[in-house]
Scaffold this motif. Structure first.
Motif, PDB file in Angstrom:
ATOM      1  N   LYS A  20       0.829  -1.213   0.000  1.00  0.00           N
ATOM      2  CA  LYS A  20       0.000   0.000   0.000  1.00  0.00           C
ATOM      3  C   LYS A  20       0.862   1.262   0.000  1.00  0.00           C
ATOM      4  CE  LYS A  20      -4.177  -1.388  -0.379  1.00  0.00           C
ATOM      5  NZ  LYS A  20      -4.985  -0.925  -1.531  1.00  0.00           N
ATOM      6  N   CYS A  21       1.981   1.232   0.709  1.00  0.00           N
ATOM      7  CA  CYS A  21       2.915   2.373   0.675  1.00  0.00           C
ATOM      8  C   CYS A  21       3.443   2.549  -0.750  1.00  0.00           C
ATOM      9  CB  CYS A  21       4.080   2.162   1.640  1.00  0.00           C
ATOM     10  SG  CYS A  21       3.655   2.381   3.379  1.00  0.00           S
ATOM     11  N   ALA A  22       3.784   1.411  -1.386  1.00  0.00           N
ATOM     12  CA  ALA A  22       4.311   1.474  -2.754  1.00  0.00           C
ATOM     13  C   ALA A  22       3.277   2.068  -3.703  1.00  0.00           C
ATOM     14  CB  ALA A  22       4.720   0.072  -3.210  1.00  0.00           C
ATOM     15  N   GLN A  23       2.021   1.651  -3.521  1.00  0.00           N
ATOM     16  CA  GLN A  23       0.945   2.167  -4.386  1.00  0.00           C
ATOM     17  C   GLN A  23       0.733   3.668  -4.185  1.00  0.00           C
ATOM     18  OE1 GLN A  23      -2.655  -0.056  -3.619  1.00  0.00           O
ATOM     19  NE2 GLN A  23      -1.711  -2.045  -4.085  1.00  0.00           N
ATOM     20  N   ALA A  46      10.319  -8.171  -3.145  1.00  0.00           N
ATOM     21  CA  ALA A  46      10.147  -8.913  -4.397  1.00  0.00           C
ATOM     22  C   ALA A  46       8.674  -9.000  -4.769  1.00  0.00           C
ATOM     23  CB  ALA A  46      10.754 -10.313  -4.254  1.00  0.00           C
ATOM     24  N   SER A  47       7.827  -9.225  -3.756  1.00  0.00           N
ATOM     25  CA  SER A  47       6.386  -9.343  -4.025  1.00  0.00           C
ATOM     26  C   SER A  47       5.803  -8.007  -4.491  1.00  0.00           C
ATOM     27  CB  SER A  47       5.686  -9.894  -2.777  1.00  0.00           C
ATOM     28  OG  SER A  47       4.632  -9.096  -2.350  1.00  0.00           O
ATOM     29  N   VAL A  48       6.307  -6.905  -3.948  1.00  0.00           N
ATOM     30  CA  VAL A  48       5.847  -5.566  -4.393  1.00  0.00           C
ATOM     31  C   VAL A  48       6.201  -5.367  -5.864  1.00  0.00           C
ATOM     32  CG1 VAL A  48       6.242  -3.071  -4.149  1.00  0.00           C
ATOM     33  CG2 VAL A  48       5.919  -4.512  -2.104  1.00  0.00           C
ATOM     34  N   HIS A  49       7.426  -5.731  -6.220  1.00  0.00           N
ATOM     35  CA  HIS A  49       7.853  -5.554  -7.612  1.00  0.00           C
ATOM     36  C   HIS A  49       7.090  -6.495  -8.548  1.00  0.00           C
ATOM     37  CE1 HIS A  49      10.758  -2.550  -6.756  1.00  0.00           C
ATOM     38  NE2 HIS A  49      11.564  -3.333  -6.036  1.00  0.00           N
ATOM     39  N   GLU A  50       6.831  -7.704  -8.041  1.00  0.00           N
ATOM     40  CA  GLU A  50       6.109  -8.692  -8.853  1.00  0.00           C
ATOM     41  C   GLU A  50       4.712  -8.181  -9.237  1.00  0.00           C
ATOM     42  OE1 GLU A  50       4.340 -12.993  -7.957  1.00  0.00           O
ATOM     43  OE2 GLU A  50       6.295 -12.629  -6.995  1.00  0.00           O
ATOM     44  N   LYS A  51       4.077  -7.516  -8.290  1.00  0.00           N
ATOM     45  CA  LYS A  51       2.739  -6.966  -8.571  1.00  0.00           C
ATOM     46  C   LYS A  51       2.814  -5.620  -9.284  1.00  0.00           C
ATOM     47  CE  LYS A  51      -0.072  -9.858  -6.111  1.00  0.00           C
ATOM     48  NZ  LYS A  51      -1.170 -10.643  -6.671  1.00  0.00           N
ATOM     49  N   GLY A  52       4.027  -5.106  -9.502  1.00  0.00           N
ATOM     50  CA  GLY A  52       4.160  -3.777 -10.120  1.00  0.00           C
ATOM     51  C   GLY A  52       3.476  -2.705  -9.285  1.00  0.00           C
ATOM     52  N   ALA A  53       3.651  -2.800  -7.956  1.00  0.00           N
ATOM     53  CA  ALA A  53       2.859  -1.949  -7.066  1.00  0.00           C
ATOM     54  C   ALA A  53       3.407  -0.533  -6.896  1.00  0.00           C
ATOM     55  CB  ALA A  53       2.738  -2.625  -5.694  1.00  0.00           C
ATOM     56  N   GLY A  58      11.163   5.118  -7.216  1.00  0.00           N
ATOM     57  CA  GLY A  58      11.459   5.546  -5.849  1.00  0.00           C
ATOM     58  C   GLY A  58      12.225   4.486  -5.084  1.00  0.00           C
ATOM     59  N   VAL A  59      12.569   4.831  -3.859  1.00  0.00           N
ATOM     60  CA  VAL A  59      13.354   3.953  -3.000  1.00  0.00           C
ATOM     61  C   VAL A  59      12.448   2.911  -2.348  1.00  0.00           C
ATOM     62  CG1 VAL A  59      14.710   3.869  -0.864  1.00  0.00           C
ATOM     63  CG2 VAL A  59      15.111   5.705  -2.539  1.00  0.00           C
ATOM     64  N   LEU A  60      12.863   1.642  -2.373  1.00  0.00           N
ATOM     65  CA  LEU A  60      12.185   0.557  -1.639  1.00  0.00           C
ATOM     66  C   LEU A  60      13.299  -0.365  -1.183  1.00  0.00           C
ATOM     67  CD1 LEU A  60       9.598  -0.936  -0.735  1.00  0.00           C
ATOM     68  CD2 LEU A  60       9.596  -2.084  -2.955  1.00  0.00           C
ATOM     69  N   VAL A 347      -2.587  -7.828  -3.095  1.00  0.00           N
ATOM     70  CA  VAL A 347      -1.311  -7.654  -2.379  1.00  0.00           C
ATOM     71  C   VAL A 347      -0.685  -8.976  -1.921  1.00  0.00           C
ATOM     72  CG1 VAL A 347      -1.974  -5.352  -1.600  1.00  0.00           C
ATOM     73  CG2 VAL A 347      -2.402  -7.327  -0.121  1.00  0.00           C
ATOM     74  N   GLY A 348      -1.302 -10.116  -2.268  1.00  0.00           N
ATOM     75  CA  GLY A 348      -0.725 -11.409  -1.912  1.00  0.00           C
ATOM     76  C   GLY A 348      -0.941 -11.809  -0.468  1.00  0.00           C
ATOM     77  N   SER A 349      -1.887 -11.172   0.223  1.00  0.00           N
ATOM     78  CA  SER A 349      -2.144 -11.485   1.638  1.00  0.00           C
ATOM     79  C   SER A 349      -3.620 -11.825   1.832  1.00  0.00           C
ATOM     80  CB  SER A 349      -1.801 -10.287   2.523  1.00  0.00           C
ATOM     81  OG  SER A 349      -0.450  -9.938   2.385  1.00  0.00           O
ATOM     82  N   GLN A 350      -3.931 -12.480   2.972  1.00  0.00           N
ATOM     83  CA  GLN A 350      -5.332 -12.760   3.260  1.00  0.00           C
ATOM     84  C   GLN A 350      -6.000 -11.534   3.903  1.00  0.00           C
ATOM     85  OE1 GLN A 350      -5.542 -13.004   6.759  1.00  0.00           O
ATOM     86  NE2 GLN A 350      -3.984 -14.439   7.488  1.00  0.00           N
ATOM     87  N   GLY A 351      -7.312 -11.644   4.034  1.00  0.00           N
ATOM     88  CA  GLY A 351      -8.119 -10.493   4.443  1.00  0.00           C
ATOM     89  C   GLY A 351      -7.802  -9.939   5.821  1.00  0.00           C
TER      90      GLY A 351
END
Lengths: 412, 412
Positions: A20-23, A46-53, A58-60, A347-351
């Motif tokens: 969410k920060c990345a978005q 890696a998961s943030v980049h995979e989703k193109g979030a 910027g810096v991550l 985001v690859g996570s559960q609710g």
């Protein structure tokens, strides 16, 4: 304007916070993730980049930190040049991380109350034992600290504030209801860190009723709730963080927290608790090994973040406020419904992780924009809820209202 | 005539063995007790003196020994000059203790099959994996080794032999039924070492039916049994030692073991098993501590020997043999009923320890008198049961028979 964020922790909630920060990195700037285990931070990146979030370039960046050591955290804050710390690590590190923020003058937020590993369920109000002891220091140094800004505590506190301010002249009761009607398909699992999950339920159930703290035991008081989308659900009065701040801010109201549990969960919990396997106190095996039973239970249970791919169904979490308006009895339910599968796809996570991880990012955006940059320590019900709801509507957790007039978006 | 006894182990069963040896030290001579923890041996000796259990003046002495080390056990056998070793320690030490007995040429007996800590439920027949590999060595050195001479295995094997020899021309089935209708008043407890108890039930349930090994899972096959004194009781087909020798000695018969379980036990067992808490394989906690879950479960459960003072009610354990006699279908139940409170009053132990601990003392007396000093390795059904029953009648575990002709003492 405050920006640049350090996320402490690398569990399921941290993953949501990072996405969410990345978005929203146009508002939040640089994003740093730090935990004891660097590889877990790197997996999240890696998961943030995979989703193109990432919204923009910027810096991550990942960092290793021992968050129990305040000096280490302060050094990392200085090194990364962040202005906002989102602490979503285990609740055992709240105080050292908060102290590091006060020391360096940056904004702090968390999603659960501080706990000491060897103590369960201290005297109410719980915030008074730890976080609130830093109120003065925050005010003196002009540090914004927003306590418990996940979903519950967090969004539900804002729901309470909003329901009371908008629909009541006088509040009589605040009931927070948390129902997870989803299914993970495992024989048994907790939805977040088993250690923290079980610790919530092994102590006294504190509620605030008739102007005083009341004590019950877990699963002693149950009640059926008829809720939007998830329907009729049994929930049990449970000890929970937000009761301890809402009771302080609304001492005239009864304040209770209700969590839904199926019979299967209750049976497993009861067996483990009665055998002593949920104890935070060490036992010694016949071979002389000293071990904390609860940590072994955690070790054998599924990692909650592993549930996400198979999780289906919805959560319904909200706040029922009752009181009077123009002399008439009035009741309003302010709530959100979230979907496990939607959360996983995004985001690859559960609710459960999703509802806990989105709100602190909304809060960070409000601090970055100055709206919630209050230069003191507060709980969420002390802040204006409307700008919070506006961001939450936009970033995945829309707020709805149900009362005698119907069921609608809060701002419909 | 062989005499002088070394008891290995200092748990609930060892306590019974020590009391019963003391009560019969005119036949058994010197009595030595050895375990890893000297103080536990000393506590047993104190309890023997407290009850005034020594029949005559004589030696009763405690020793520390690491029974996993065969050389240490052999040295202790030589030092104490004993002729008979009663091994009632954890089943993990059978093989080193047996080897020490072969090495020193003294008689050996135990009450449960050898187990390796990291293996559960090996291929049948279980005795073939360990003990029976020493048959030749025992025969060569003329060492008497009586395997599994507790109650079950042990007395029930003798019941099978007696029922078949006395009442049948041809045996068709042997069903051992073990019902504990007692109550210990705790929320949950196993009746003997939780580690050994649970290990019995986590593996494959082997039975011998239709001339072959059959596999089931625990609690898959249940059956109601109408038994003397304890009445109608639900029991489940369970893997157990005696099936593995009886199937070898009576391959023409179906051989099954049935153990009674209440719904509460089954629920607790199911929760622990499904969560992985009964595993004998180590897990690693989040803090990096490697620990075997089953050993932690053992550490939180009541010490079975602590149950004795409050234990009330009775056990009924016996063997149903079916077959033909003079061409007619015949069924006989050979059994014992024991009382928990009586056991506690006599030797300070509960009934489960009592039924397991009295038989090896009877066997030791038969070895001392020469009757069972067979100079080879045997299971109990290979020995004449009558002198065994005569001693058991006298020292606390009378044998009864129930069939179409009525319910009576075996020798009535």
């Amino acid at each position: 304007m405050k920006r640049n964020v350090l996320i402490i922790g690398a569990g399921g909630v941290a993953q949501v916070v990072a996405h969410k920060c990345a978005q929203n990195n146009d508002i939040l700037g640089d994003i740093h993730i730090a935990s004891r285990t660097l590889s877990k931070c790197e997996a999240i990146i890696a998961s943030v980049h995979e989703k193109g979030a990432m919204k923009g370039e910027g810096v991550l960046k990942a960092h290793a930190v021992n968050a129990r050591n305040s000096d280490e955290v302060a050094a990392l804050i200085r090194e990364t040049g962040v202005d906002i710390v989102i602490n979503v690590a285990q609740a055992f590190v709240n105080m050292p991380v908060l102290d590091a923020c006060i020391e360096t003058g940056v904004a702090y937020m968390d999603t659960a109350i501080h706990e000491e590993p060897n103590l369960i369920c201290e005297t109410p109000p719980w915030y008074g034992n730890y976080e609130w002891k830093r109120k003065e220091a925050c005010a003196e140094k002009g540090v914004t600290a927003i306590l418990g800004v996940g979903f519950d505590p967090g969004v539900v506190n804002a729901y309470a504030r909003y329901g009371i301010d908008t629909y009541l002249d006088a509040v009589a009761s605040i009931d927070i209801v948390d129902i997870n009607a989803g299914s993970h398909g495992r024989w048994f699992s907790t939805n977040f860190d088993p250690e923290i999950n079980f610790r919530e339920f092994t102590g006294t159930v504190y509620s605030w009723q008739n102007g005083a703290w009341q004590s019950n035991t877990m699963f002693e008081v149950g009640k059926e709730w008829d809720l939007p989308v998830v329907g009729m659900q049994k929930a049990y009065m449970t000890g929970h963080d937000e009761v301890h701040s809402l009771a302080t801010n609304y001492p005239q109201a009864d304040v209770r927290f209700w969590m839904g549990f199926g019979d299967h969960y209750i049976n497993v919990f009861t067996v483990l608790k009665n055998l002593g396997l949920l104890s935070e106190k060490p036992v010694t095996t016949a071979e002389g090994l000293e071990v904390i039973p609860l940590k072994v239970v955690k070790a054998v249970l599924p990692d909650p973040s592993s549930l996400a791919p198979d999780y289906v169904g919805k959560t319904c979490i909200g706040t029922v406020v009752k009181g009077t308006k123009d002399g008439k009895e009035t009741e309003v339910f302010v709530y959100n419904v979230a979907d496990h599968k939607d959360a996983y796809n995004e985001v690859g996570s559960q609710g459960i992780s999703y509802t806990a991880g989105v709100p602190p990012v909304a809060a960070a955006m409000l601090i970055a924009q100055g709206t919630w940059d209050v230069s003191k320590m507060v709980n969420v019900e002390e802040l204006d809820p409307k700008p919070f709801f506006e961001i939450l509507d936009r970033i995945g957790l829309p707020t709805r209202v149900k009362d005698a007039s119907g069921d609608r978006a809060w701002n419909a």
